[in-house]
Motif scaffolding. Structure first.
Motif, PDB file in Angstrom:
ATOM      1  N   GLY A  95       0.793  39.873  28.651  1.00 18.08           N
ATOM      2  CA  GLY A  95       0.964  38.466  28.989  1.00 18.08           C
ATOM      3  C   GLY A  95      -0.375  37.756  29.056  1.00 18.08           C
ATOM      4  O   GLY A  95      -0.561  36.679  28.493  1.00 18.08           O
ATOM      5  N   SER A 134       3.917  42.430  26.210  1.00 14.54           N
ATOM      6  CA  SER A 134       5.042  41.532  26.450  1.00 14.54           C
ATOM      7  C   SER A 134       6.333  42.049  25.827  1.00 14.54           C
ATOM      8  O   SER A 134       7.398  41.504  26.080  1.00 14.54           O
ATOM      9  N   TYR A 137       8.885  42.804  28.410  1.00 14.31           N
ATOM     10  CA  TYR A 137       9.403  41.707  29.248  1.00 14.31           C
ATOM     11  C   TYR A 137      10.895  41.470  29.000  1.00 14.31           C
ATOM     12  O   TYR A 137      11.391  41.703  27.907  1.00 14.31           O
ATOM     13  N   LYS A 142       9.853  36.483  28.765  1.00 12.84           N
ATOM     14  CA  LYS A 142       9.225  36.130  27.485  1.00 12.84           C
ATOM     15  C   LYS A 142       9.211  34.619  27.298  1.00 12.84           C
ATOM     16  O   LYS A 142       8.226  34.044  26.844  1.00 12.84           O
ATOM     17  N   LEU A 145       6.591  33.118  29.442  1.00 14.71           N
ATOM     18  CA  LEU A 145       5.266  33.340  28.849  1.00 14.71           C
ATOM     19  C   LEU A 145       5.052  32.382  27.676  1.00 14.71           C
ATOM     20  O   LEU A 145       3.966  31.838  27.484  1.00 14.71           O
TER      21      LEU A 145
END
Lengths: 316, 281
Positions: A95, A134, A137, A142, A145
């Motif tokens: 991230g 990520s 995630y 996501k 982010l």
């Protein structure tokens, strides 16, 4: 001084023989949230891609902060953030690395990047996950982010293209909260959505788009006033009964009842108040509905009221 | 819109539009380099995040070394040079050429994902995606050549022309790998997916690497094939690397041929890739 942060005039775009935008106009006041509401294939994403300099229009004009999106690309790119319907993050990067990459690519001064990245991770509740790639995630993380990545360089104008499509209700509520917070920062947000509920909750002004044209615009309250704020569906035992019920209900609310199979659909300004009247009328005519459903109007209802047809599902 | 008072404080805090943090104070070229480096960094991190891909992509060239050194090598006559010393420059070129598949696949994957869409809305250099991909693969090739050299040493390969001869050979290899990467980048941009890209590169790679002087002397091939094998870049680069690492023969002519091929290919392939990229996005 109420200069528009985004202004679009007669914008046109064709892909081969398919007309995506057929002369679309709207203005977004600075510091507000503006909603482009429409079904798949209405031209919402095409409009966003032109405004974010990804596509060149065939005709018309589009300006961001007073600068033309075709002639002044570098100014516009420096002023906007974009978060799409698909999380545009690098799955192999963590991230924090994803956000740092955007910081570098937007040419932020090196010393500001770290502080800004930490601030965004904190704000989007990703601090704990910051050092994980990520790809680990959840869908909601996501998307958070992705929106954070659109905000790294603190753009004054943010484009959110269907930010909640494909999210579960919790993820959707997260995104809504986030957008509401952004507005308090003074960011101008253009949001596209297929959900009337979402547009109603977030946007101060709306444009309803169909087949590349704006078919209605105004505040959500105004739009709802034209179609009624509640939809009441009566389910009946047969189509004949539905037709009879529709006749009975004519004139009791501001809108005409619509028969759809065995259901009668009726729009009302205040469903809870008129419902007893409607039931009494039906009872008098000895019609017994099998189901009663009281709901918020959907995009389909808006389209039905505005165009007489339901929102068509088309490939974008 | 907010009005800013003389002392710089915002009179309407709650509606003040944020000021963009985007910097502007450098030349376009220096930003293009910085952007290319940022994307290179991103691609190199991705390589380290998939260590199993790196591991298994190293196994194949090691198998080739063992195969040619111990299975076929005994049957191949290479006058004036031990077969293992003849073989290794060929293995280097084959490995970096096959490694460029990663360039094509990586780029095809990038193009099919949302990240490129975001890149196009940023104030970054358009060239950065291609520069970042090819440069990251160049860095990967440095590692691959070091690894193959180590494996080569274990099976008897020796550099007979000194450390600088070896370095010069590596330089020739890297320049060639960079040119090949741009060619494969174009293939990656034309492919609809990473899988397709992988299938598209094989018909190019197989004749270039095997119908060359990489594993067997060209003189042993039938005449019509020799005509091809003598006049294609893999043979030129293998010959130059072999001359530089093994010594004992004049290096001028083969090195010139290798440089001409690599620089020529780069000058042709890079603009094609850039044009293709502009069209694709």
């Amino acid at each position: 001084m109420t200069e528009a942060a985004i202004s679009v005039e007669g914008l046109r775009k064709k892909f081969g023989s398919v007309v995506a935008l057929d002369g679309i106009d709207f203005d977004v006041p600075a510091g507000s949230v503006f909603g482009l509401l429409g079904p798949n294939g209405a031209g919402k994403t095409t409009a966003v891609r032109i405004l974010t300099t990804i596509l060149t229009p065939d005709g018309g004009r589009a300006k961001v902060l007073g600068r033309d999106v075709v002639k002044d690309q570098s100014f516009v790119r420096a002023s906007i953030g974009l978060a799409g319907q698909f999380a545009a993050v690098d799955e192999n990067l963590t991230g924090s690395e994803n956000l740092r990459l955007i910081g570098k690519l937007t040419h932020m001064p090196r010393h500001l990047i770290k502080a800004r990245v930490d601030e965004l991770l904190e704000r989007f509740d990703l601090t704990e996950a910051a050092t994980r790639p990520s790809k680990t995630y959840s869908g909601g993380m996501k998307r958070r982010l992705d929106v954070a990545a659109a905000l790294v360089h603190r753009p004054p104008v943010l484009f959110l293209d269907e930010p909640t499509t494909g999210l579960d209700p919790a993820g959707r509520a997260d995104v809504w909260e986030m957008v509401e917070e952004l507005v308090t920062d003074g960011t101008t947000v253009l949001l596209t959505t297929q959900y009337l509920e979402e547009a109603d909750r977030l946007a101060e002004q709306l444009a309803v788009v169909d087949h590349g044209k704006v078919i209605a615009s105004g505040s959500p309250a105004k739009l709802k006033a034209t179609i009624g704020s509640t939809v009441i569906d009566f389910g009946l035992s047969s189509q004949a009964a539905a037709k009879r019920a529709a006749k009975v209900l004519i004139g009791l609310t501001t809108s005409e009842p619509i028969v759809d199979g065995k259901t009668v659909e009726i729009n009302a300004k205040d469903g809870a108040k008129v419902l007893p009247d409607l039931l009494r009328a039906l009872d008098k005519a000895r019609i017994k509905p099998t189901t009663i459903n009281l709901r918020e109007p959907s995009l389909d209802d808006v389209f039905l009221a505005l165009t007489g047809h339901k929102a068509e599902e088309e490939a974008a | 819109m907010a009005t800013v008072t003389v002392d710089g404080t915002d009179s309407t805090d709650s509606t003040a539009p944020p000021t963009s943090l985007v910097g502007h104070e450098r030349s376009a070229l220096s930003w293009a380099l910085a952007d290319g480096l940022a994307v290179t960094w991103r691609n190199l991190i991705a390589i380290t995040r998939i260590p199993d891909a790196m591991f298994f992509s190293s196994i194949q060239p090691i198998m080739f070394i063992l195969l040619f050194r111990y299975v076929f090598g005994g049957a191949i006559q290479t006058p004036g040079i031990r077969y293992v010393d003849y073989l290794m420059p060929g293995i280097f070129v084959q490995t970096i050429a096959f490694g460029a598949i990663g360039t094509a696949v990586g780029l095809a994957d990038d193009m099919s994902k949302g990240l490129i869409e975001r890149f196009r809305s940023l104030p970054m250099a358009r060239s950065a995606v291609l520069v970042g991909r090819t440069t990251a693969d160049l860095v990967r090739n440095v590692w691959v050549i070091i690894l193959m050299t180590g494996v080569g040493y274990l099976v008897g390969f020796r550099v007979h022309n000194g450390f600088f001869g070896y370095l010069a050979g590596v330089g020739i290899l890297l320049l060639f790998s960079y040119a090949v990467a741009w060619g494969f980048a174009t293939i990656g941009l034309m492919a609809s997916s990473g899988e397709t890209a992988q299938l598209m590169v094989f018909p190019v790679l197989m004749p270039l690497t095997f119908a060359s002087g990489a594993f067997v002397p060209v003189a042993t091939m039938p005449g019509w094939l020799q005509a091809f094998a003598r006049n294609q870049p893999v043979t030129a680069v293998v010959d130059a690397t072999r001359a530089l690492m093994n010594g004992g023969v004049p290096t001028g002519e083969p090195v010139f041929r290798a440089l001409a091929w690599s620089i020529g290919l780069l000058c042709v392939l890079a603009p094609i890739a850039v044009a293709r990229y502009r069209k694709a996005v």
